[in-house]
Motif scaffolding. Structure first.
Motif, PDB file in Angstrom:
ATOM      1  N   VAL A   1      -4.413  -4.872   5.347  1.00 54.11           N
ATOM      2  CA  VAL A   1      -5.120  -3.911   4.241  1.00 54.11           C
ATOM      3  C   VAL A   1      -5.116  -4.690   2.954  1.00 54.11           C
ATOM      4  O   VAL A   1      -4.297  -5.304   2.592  1.00 54.11           O
ATOM      5  CB  VAL A   1      -4.197  -2.712   4.323  1.00 54.11           C
ATOM      6  N   VAL A   2      -6.240  -4.584   2.566  1.00 52.87           N
ATOM      7  CA  VAL A   2      -6.507  -5.046   0.942  1.00 52.87           C
ATOM      8  C   VAL A   2      -7.145  -4.133   0.183  1.00 52.87           C
ATOM      9  O   VAL A   2      -7.879  -3.207   0.412  1.00 52.87           O
ATOM     10  CB  VAL A   2      -7.753  -6.149   1.144  1.00 52.87           C
TER      11      VAL A   2
ATOM     12  N   LEU B   1       0.801  -1.179   0.001  1.00 57.23           N
ATOM     13  CA  LEU B   1       0.049  -0.102  -0.157  1.00 57.23           C
ATOM     14  C   LEU B   1       0.738   1.250   0.042  1.00 57.23           C
ATOM     15  O   LEU B   1       0.583   2.366  -0.491  1.00 57.23           O
ATOM     16  CB  LEU B   1      -0.790   0.034   1.193  1.00 57.23           C
ATOM     17  N   GLN B   2       2.125   1.166   0.424  1.00 58.41           N
ATOM     18  CA  GLN B   2       2.590   2.513   0.707  1.00 58.41           C
ATOM     19  C   GLN B   2       3.155   3.034  -0.505  1.00 58.41           C
ATOM     20  O   GLN B   2       3.479   4.361  -0.509  1.00 58.41           O
ATOM     21  CB  GLN B   2       4.264   1.984   1.539  1.00 58.41           C
TER      22      GLN B   2
ATOM     23  N   ALA C   1      -4.598   5.095  13.538  1.00 52.93           N
ATOM     24  CA  ALA C   1      -5.412   4.730  14.701  1.00 52.93           C
ATOM     25  C   ALA C   1      -5.506   3.298  14.828  1.00 52.93           C
ATOM     26  O   ALA C   1      -6.023   2.826  15.684  1.00 52.93           O
ATOM     27  CB  ALA C   1      -6.667   5.541  14.900  1.00 52.93           C
ATOM     28  N   GLY C   2      -5.453   2.478  13.553  1.00 52.00           N
ATOM     29  CA  GLY C   2      -5.654   1.209  13.679  1.00 52.00           C
ATOM     30  C   GLY C   2      -7.264   0.856  13.945  1.00 52.00           C
ATOM     31  O   GLY C   2      -7.724  -0.186  14.360  1.00 52.00           O
TER      32      GLY C   2
ATOM     33  N   ARG D   1      -9.087   9.962   5.243  1.00 46.48           N
ATOM     34  CA  ARG D   1      -9.805   9.332   6.145  1.00 46.48           C
ATOM     35  C   ARG D   1      -9.050   7.942   6.432  1.00 46.48           C
ATOM     36  O   ARG D   1      -8.956   7.307   7.435  1.00 46.48           O
ATOM     37  CB  ARG D   1     -11.109   8.959   5.764  1.00 46.48           C
ATOM     38  N   LEU D   2      -8.740   7.420   5.276  1.00 49.85           N
ATOM     39  CA  LEU D   2      -8.008   5.959   5.204  1.00 49.85           C
ATOM     40  C   LEU D   2      -6.672   6.119   5.944  1.00 49.85           C
ATOM     41  O   LEU D   2      -6.217   5.331   6.795  1.00 49.85           O
ATOM     42  CB  LEU D   2      -7.584   5.860   3.839  1.00 49.85           C
ATOM     43  N   GLN D   3      -6.052   7.414   5.793  1.00 50.10           N
ATOM     44  CA  GLN D   3      -4.622   7.622   6.222  1.00 50.10           C
ATOM     45  C   GLN D   3      -4.869   7.449   7.959  1.00 50.10           C
ATOM     46  O   GLN D   3      -4.155   6.912   8.882  1.00 50.10           O
ATOM     47  CB  GLN D   3      -3.837   8.776   6.012  1.00 50.10           C
TER      48      GLN D   3
END
Length: 818
Positions: free
Chosen positions: A352-353, A289-290, A314-315, A307-309
Motif C-alpha cells: 500500500v502506497v 496507513l493505519q 478483500a486483498g 471503497r479503499l477499506q
C-alpha cells in the motif's frame, strides 16, 4: 471615424461646427494648447462631461488620473499624427482615447467605448477588451507601461505587491525600476519573455522578494506596450517551510508505505526524511496507513475511503483519491494505491502506497476554474465560438447559440454541418480539417448558415486545430453582404439610367474635372463624341468663355452639398442655339469631406422649346405674380409684426426679419408697375422709405451724377441688392447716433455707388473681409452680395461710418438713352 480623419472646413461657423461635432457618435472634446475646453459634443455630455467644465483638469474625476496625465503629456509633445490609448474612466468603463490636432491649432480628444453600439467588434477591439478583463481577473500582479514609461494600467494585485504605484517610471523607486527593466542600461524588450528579480521595501518596512516576467506587446496597431506579470516569491520560503513541516507530520502520523505479510501482518517502512534545503519529493511517504482514521476523512470523500477499506480486506487491487482534514494543516488530498501479490514461497502479500497529492489537486482545481473563466469570457463576446471534437459539437458560447437558434443541448454531439446550407462544398461539411491544419494553424472562410428557425445568413469565420479539437469562430456579416448587394444593384441601376435616360447624364472626376462617363445626349450637350470626350477635361471641351464659366460652375457645385443648377446656350444642329438646363450633384463618400475628392454627376435637359413657350407666357403672368407676391409678403410682414407685439422678448429679431420681407415686397411692388428693367434709383427710394417707416428715423436720399435713370438692375440681382441696401440702412439706424441717416446714389459712366453714412464708430480691429456669411446682419450682406462685379467697403470717416457698395456691369445695366 477619427476626428482628425475628417477635416472641418474653415468656412463653418462655430454653431455649424458644434452641430457637426454633435453628429459624431463618439464623445469628442475640443480644447486649446493651454488645456481650455472649448466644446464638448452631445456624446461627451452624455458620457458625463459637466457643462461647467472649463479646463481639462476639471475632467479628472471622469477621465481618471492616468488618462489625464497621458493627455497632458502628449499635448506637450504635439505628435504629428493621431495617437490612441487604452484607458479606464473614473467609473470603471474601458475606452479607447484618441488625441489629434485639428486644422487651425485646437486639439480634439475622442473617447470611444470598446465594442460599442452592438456592432461586431474588430480583432483589435477583442484583443484590447480581453487584455483589460485579464487585468481585472488575474490573481497575480500585472502592470502595463507605454514606450515613455507611463503606467498605463495596473491591477489590485500589483498595487498590493509594490505599495505605491507611480504615474511614470521616472517617479518609481530604484528596486521597482530594476524589477521592470527600466534602468539606464536596459535595452527595449523584444517579443521574448524576460524574467527579473528584485526585493521591494513595503510601507511597513518589511521586505518582499518578487519576480517579474516581462514582454513587449502591441494591443492596438502602433501601440507598443511593456506587459509585466509580477509574483510574490517570498511565499516560496513559507511553502518550503510548510513542506518540511508536512514531512515531519507524515513521519509522525504514520502515512506512507506499508506492506502486508500473511505470517507477520503489516510491515511499516520509515519515511525518508527531507534535509533542509532539499526539495521534497512529490510522493513523500511516511510510516503506515493505519493512523488514517475515519474521523480525519472529509465527509465528501467517505465513499472512496470505504471503497479503499473494502479492497484492503478483500486483498483487491485499487487506487483511491480522497481528502482528509488535519487539525493543523487543514484539508489535504491523498492518493492510496493497493497492489496485491504473492511471494515466491506462495505467501500472499499486499503493498500500500499513500501519496500527498494536494498540490496536484489544487492545480487541477485551478485549471478547471481557469477553464470556466475562459468560457465565461467567451460567452460575453459577440463572435460565435464553437468547439468540435470527434466530428460533433462539444461546446458553443452564447453568441453561437443565438446565431444557431437553439441551446447547447439541441446541438451537442451533432456535426457542425447541421447548420450548413445545402452547398456540397460548404466549409462546415469538410471532414479533413484536423488532417490539413497543423497544430495552432487557422484557416479563414466565408459561407452561409441556416439556423434551426430557417433563417439564412452570411458569416465570416476561421477554424483552428488544437490537440485534435477544432474551434470555429463565426461572425455574422449578413448586414454587410446585404449592403454590398444594394451597392451593386445601385451601381447597375445607375449604369442603366445613364445609358437609357432621355437626358444628358455624365460623370466627372472632382479633382481633375476629366470626363469619366457620358451617354449620347451628354455628348450632344458637350458637342463631342463619347470616345473623344472620355478622359478629357470637360471645360476644355466647351472651350472659350463657355469653358471658363463651366469650370467656375463645377467648382461652385463641388463646394456645395446641394444640387447646383445652371442654364447654357450651346450650338445645335444647323447652327441654331439650343438651351440646356444642367444640374450638378457632388457624389462623395463619408470620408470625402474635401470638395476636391469624389465625383460630380451632370444631368442636363434640352429645354429650348420649353423656354420658348415660357417666354410667351412670362410677360402675361409676371405682373400678376409680382403683385400677388407683394401682397403676400406684406401680409407675412404684418403677421410677423403682430407676433413681435405679443412676444416682446423676440421683437428685435422679428423686426429685423420684417424689414427684410418688406424690402423684398418693395422690389416686387416696383416690378408690378415697371415697364422694362427695374431702375436702381426706384429700388433705393423704396427701400429707404420702408426702413424709415419701420424705425421712424429720417433717411435722406441724395442722387449724384448724370442720368441715374439709365442704371437698372437685372431680375436675378434685384432682390439681393435690395436686401443688401435694407441691411445697411437698418444697421445704420440701429447702431448709429439718433440723427438722420444719409444715403447717396452716385452714378458714373461705368459704375454705380451707393453710400450709407451715419454718425458712429466701428469696433476696434473691424475687418469686413473676416465677416462670415450668415442669415442676418453683415453676414447676410456678405452672403447676398454677388461675388463678381460687386464690392462692399465699410470704413470710418471722421466721426461717421460709411458703407460703400460699388456695382459694375453685369450686376447693373446701363440702358440706352431714350
Amino acid at each position: 471615424m477619427s476626428v482628425a480623419a475628417a477635416p472641418i472646413p474653415s468656412r463653418l461657423s462655430a454653431a455649424n461646427m458644434a452641430a457637426l461635432l454633435d453628429a459624431v457618435a463618439d464623445a469628442v472634446l475640443v480644447f486649446d494648447s493651454r488645456g481650455q475646453v472649448h466644446h464638448a459634443n452631445l456624446a461627451a455630455r452624455q458620457l458625463g462631461v459637466p457643462e461647467s467644465a472649463r479646463t481639462l483638469d476639471d475632467l479628472g474625476a471622469l477621465l481618471g488620473a492616468d488618462a489625464l496625465a497621458w493627455v497632458h503629456r502628449l499635448r506637450g509633445t504635439a505628435p504629428p499624427q493621431p495617437v490612441t490609448q487604452l484607458a479606464r474612466l473614473g467609473d470603471g468603463r474601458v475606452v479607447t482615447l484618441e488625441l489629434s490636432r485639428l486644422p487651425g491649432g485646437p486639439w480634439a480628444l475622442l473617447v470611444r467605448p470598446l465594442a460599442a453600439g452592438g456592432a461586431a467588434p474588430s480583432a483589435g477591439d477583442h484583443a484590447v477588451d480581453e487584455l483589460v478583463q485579464w487585468f481585472d481577473l488575474s490573481p497575480v500582479g500585472m502592470v502595463m507601461l507605454d514606450a515613455e514609461g507611463l503606467v498605463v494600467r495596473s491591477n489590485r494585485a500589483f498595487e498590493a505587491l509594490v505599495g505605491r504605484v507611480p504615474v511614470t517610471m521616472a517617479d518609481a523607486d530604484a528596486p521597482l525600476r530594476e524589477l521592470l527593466a527600466w534602468d539606464d542600461d536596459a535595452r527595449p524588450l523584444g517579443a521574448a519573455i524576460v524574467e527579473r528579480h528584485a526585493t521591494l521595501v513595503q510601507p511597513d518596512g518589511s521586505r518582499r522578494r518578487v519576480a517579474a516576467r516581462l514582454r513587449a506587446i502591441e494591443p492596438l496597431p502602433g501601440q507598443r506596450r511593456l506587459l509585466a506579470v509580477v509574483e510574490d516569491r517570498s511565499a516560496e520560503d513559507e511553502r518550503d517551510l510548510a513542506q518540511l513541516e508536512i514531512g515531519a507530520l507524515m513521519d509522525t502520523a504514520g502515512i506512507g508505505v506499508a506492506t502486508f505479510d500473511e505470517s507477520r501482518g503489516w510491515l511499516r517502512s520509515r519515511a525518508p526524511r527531507v534535509t533542509p534545503g532539499e526539495a521534497p519529493a512529490g510522493s513523500a511517504s511516511v510510516e503506515g496507513l493505519q493512523a488514517i482514521s475515519r474521523e480525519l476523512v472529509d465527509p465528501a470523500s467517505l465513499p472512496e475511503y470505504e471503497r479503499l477499506q473494502r479492497a484492503l480486506k478483500a486483498g483487491e487491487r485499487v487506487q483511491v483519491r480522497y481528502a482528509v482534514r488535519h487539525p493543523a494543516l487543514g484539508r489535504r488530498w491523498l492518493l492510496t494505491r493497493v497492489e496485491p501479490g504473492r511471494l515466491a514461497s506462495g505467501r500472499r502479500t499486499m503493498s500500500v502506497v499513500t501519496l500527498d497529492v494536494t498540490e496536484q489537486e489544487r492545480s487541477r482545481e485551478q485549471l478547471l476554474l481557469q477553464a470556466e473563466r475562459t468560457r465565461a469570457i467567451l460567452d460575453s463576446v459577440l463572435v460565435g465560438i464553437v468547439t468540435v471534437r470527434d466530428g460533433g459539437i462539444e461546446w458553443m458560447n452564447r453568441s453561437a447559440r443565438r446565431m444557431f437558434g437553439g441551446e447547447l443541448a439541441d446541438f451537442a454531439g451533432a456535426p457542425i454541418a447541421t447548420v450548413a446550407t445545402p452547398e456540397p462544398d460548404h466549409p462546415l461539411r469538410r471532414d479533413d480539417w484536423v488532417a490539413v491544419l497543423a497544430e495552432g494553424q487557422a484557416e479563414t472562410f466565408e459561407c452561409r448558415l441556416k439556423a434551426r428557425d430557417g433563417r439564412e445568413f452570411w458569416v465570416v469565420g476561421n477554424v483552428v486545430a488544437t490537440g485534435g479539437e477544432l474551434t470555429f469562430a463565426l461572425l455574422d456579416i449578413d448586414a454587410r453582404r446585404q449592403a454590398e448587394l444594394r451597392v451593386a444593384q445601385a451601381q447597375a441601376s445607375l449604369e442603366r439610367i445613364i445609358e437609357t435616360a432621355p437626358m444628358a447624364i455624365g460623370l466627372v472626376d472632382a479633382a481633375s474635372l476629366r470626363v469619366l462617363q457620358l451617354n449620347q445626349m451628354a455628348a450632344a450637350f458637350i458637342g463631342t463624341p463619347i470616345d473623344a470626350a472620355v478622359g478629357r477635361r470637360i471645360d476644355e471641351l466647351f472651350g472659350g468663355d463657355d469653358g471658363a464659366q463651366l469650370r467656375d460652375d463645377l467648382r461652385e457645385a463641388l463646394a456645395s452639398d446641394a444640387v447646383t443648377r445652371r442654364e447654357y446656350r450651346r450650338p445645335g444642329a444647323g447652327g441654331a442655339a439650343r438651351v440646356w438646363d444642367a444640374r450638378y450633384v457632388p457624389l462623395r463618400g463619408p470620408a470625402d469631406a474635401d470638395p476636391g475628392r469624389g465625383q460630380l454627376l451632370l444631368a442636363a435637359s434640352d429645354v429650348t422649346e420649353q423656354r420658348a413657350a415660357e417666354a410667351t407666357q412670362r410677360d402675361v403672368l409676371v405682373r400678376e405674380v409680382h403683385h400677388r407676391i407683394k401682397n403676400n409678403l406684406q401680409g407675412v410682414a404684418g403677421l410677423m409684426q403682430q407676433i413681435a407685439e405679443r412676444r416682446p422678448e423676440v421683437a428685435p429679431v422679428i423686426k429685423e426679419a420684417v424689414g427684410q420681407v418688406q424690402a423684398i415686397a418693395q422690389v416686387y411692388g416696383l416690378q408690378v408697375g415697371a415697364s422694362g428693367p427695374l431702375r436702381v434709383k426706384s429700388v433705393l427710394d423704396a427701400i429707404a422709405a420702408s426702413v424709415q417707416r419701420m424705425f421712424g428715423r429720417p433717411i435722406a436720399v441724395e442722387v449724384r451724377g448724370g442720368a441715374p435713370h439709365r442704371w437698372a438692375l437685372p431680375d436675378a440681382e434685384s432682390i439681393p441688392i435690395a436686401l443688401t441696401v435694407n441691411e445697411l440702412l437698418t444697421n445704420a439706424v440701429k447702431h448709429g447716433a439718433a440723427d438722420a441717416v444719409r444715403c447717396t446714389l452716385d452714378c458714373s459712366d461705368d459704375a454705380v455707388r451707393i453710400v450709407v453714412a451715419n454718425r458712429g464708430r466701428l469696433a476696434p480691429g473691424f475687418d469686413f473681409a473676416q465677416v462670415r456669411g450668415g442669415v442676418s446682419g453683415l453676414g447676410l450682406v456678405r452672403a447676398l452680395l454677388p461675388r463678381r462685379h460687386a464690392a462692399l467697403a465699410i470704413e470710418a470717416v471722421g466721426d461717421e461710418v460709411h458703407a460703400r457698395v460699388t456695382l459694375t456691369p453685369p450686376v447693373v445695366t446701363l440702358l440706352d438713352p431714350l
